[in-house]
Design an enzyme around this catalytic site. Sequence first.
Site, PDB file in Angstrom:
ATOM      1  N   CYS A  32      31.265  33.885  32.619  1.00  9.79           N
ATOM      2  CA  CYS A  32      31.812  33.756  33.971  1.00  9.79           C
ATOM      3  C   CYS A  32      31.912  32.280  34.386  1.00  9.79           C
ATOM      4  O   CYS A  32      30.916  31.575  34.409  1.00  9.79           O
ATOM      5  CB  CYS A  32      30.936  34.503  34.962  1.00  9.79           C
ATOM      6  SG  CYS A  32      31.462  34.268  36.670  1.00  9.79           S
ATOM      7  N   ASN A 136      40.332  38.591  47.845  1.00 12.13           N
ATOM      8  CA  ASN A 136      40.780  39.792  47.143  1.00 12.13           C
ATOM      9  C   ASN A 136      39.541  40.341  46.463  1.00 12.13           C
ATOM     10  O   ASN A 136      38.929  39.649  45.665  1.00 12.13           O
ATOM     11  CB  ASN A 136      41.812  39.462  46.056  1.00 12.13           C
ATOM     12  CG  ASN A 136      43.012  38.707  46.597  1.00 12.13           C
ATOM     13  OD1 ASN A 136      43.359  38.841  47.776  1.00 12.13           O
ATOM     14  ND2 ASN A 136      43.638  37.913  45.754  1.00 12.13           N
ATOM     15  N   HIS A 149      34.070  35.927  45.138  1.00 16.35           N
ATOM     16  CA  HIS A 149      34.643  34.656  45.608  1.00 16.35           C
ATOM     17  C   HIS A 149      35.855  34.935  46.476  1.00 16.35           C
ATOM     18  O   HIS A 149      36.441  36.011  46.414  1.00 16.35           O
ATOM     19  CB  HIS A 149      35.063  33.778  44.425  1.00 16.35           C
ATOM     20  CG  HIS A 149      36.253  34.299  43.665  1.00 16.35           C
ATOM     21  ND1 HIS A 149      36.186  35.380  42.814  1.00 16.35           N
ATOM     22  CD2 HIS A 149      37.542  33.898  43.651  1.00 16.35           C
ATOM     23  CE1 HIS A 149      37.382  35.613  42.298  1.00 16.35           C
ATOM     24  NE2 HIS A 149      38.230  34.737  42.792  1.00 16.35           N
TER      25      HIS A 149
HETATM   26 ZN   LIG Z   1      29.509  34.977  37.644  1.00 20.34          ZN
END
Ligand SMILES: [Zn+2]
Length: 328
Positions: A32, A136, A149
Amino acid sequence: MSERRYDPTHDEWVTFATHRQDRTYKPSAAACPLCPTRPGHASTEVPREHFDVVVFDNRFPSLSTRPPAPDIAGTDLVPVEPAYGHCEVVVFTDDHDATLADVGVVRVQLLLETWARRVADLGADPGVRYVLPFENKGEAVGVTLHHPHGQIYAYPDVPPRPARELAAGRRHHDRTGRCVFCDVVAAEAGGPREVVAGEHVVAGVPPWARFPYEVDIWTREHVPSLPELPAEARADLARVLARVLAGYDAFFGLRTSYLLGLHAAPTDGGDRDVAHLHLEICPPHRGGGKLKYLAGSETFAGAFLTDVAPEVAAERLREACARAEVPV
Ligand SMILES: [Zn+2]
Ligand SMILES: [Zn+2]
């Protein structure tokens, strides 16, 4: 290729950003890019072990401050422009598996303060006319990075939907001398479509909801933009937003997907008498595991069809929001 082309048949601009096809697509949690950088591991977008809220430029921006020259030459009929603007990423937790519904009211408030600062900064760019903070959330709305986020886009013009909203507000103002949202708040507060009542803001399913469980949050006072919202009211907005999001999860019994966006005045100083700060939250869920898609009527007619009465949706969400546990 990154450019804006004008659609003279609908009087609106479309942005092309073909390099975005190469952007990171649903990476595993271990890869990530929005997680904190772990000691001994490759650096992510955030070179820290812990953080509350971080903002940085989107690595795959649709709009940029140094846009390349357009691929094709514009004509009188179809003008073409470099895609000028800003695209920022706002990561509001270092917990890969959290959501905005469970980071707590304090963190939501910090996010709103971050938005306010970024809106003021980006809006000060003379090449920018409108700043849109949004989130979103969830695969149901096509999210490509699972780490929670949001984003902030700063556009070189006022985009179609806010422009339509401001034009409608202008017509209402010409006719009545009042802000249409101020009239909406007066009519909706305490009524059958109210979902959560704050001291400074009201959350409700608008009578014209385009999504079955759309909730809008309006400031009670006429405030044109987030940087102008007093600290007390911002704290209230954080409390109400956190409760609405927790209420969605309680009602649907899952981590609700949604699109959330903030509407405010253009940053060029115009329309301050008709621009009234509000959040729009649109989950695609219809209940019972079904999703609402934008289909023929919505796409070609621009005419939304909704199969839940706003009064019924509001009653269900009001009950869910009241019983939802909202982390501090
Ligand atoms: Zn992450
Ligand atoms: Zn107003």
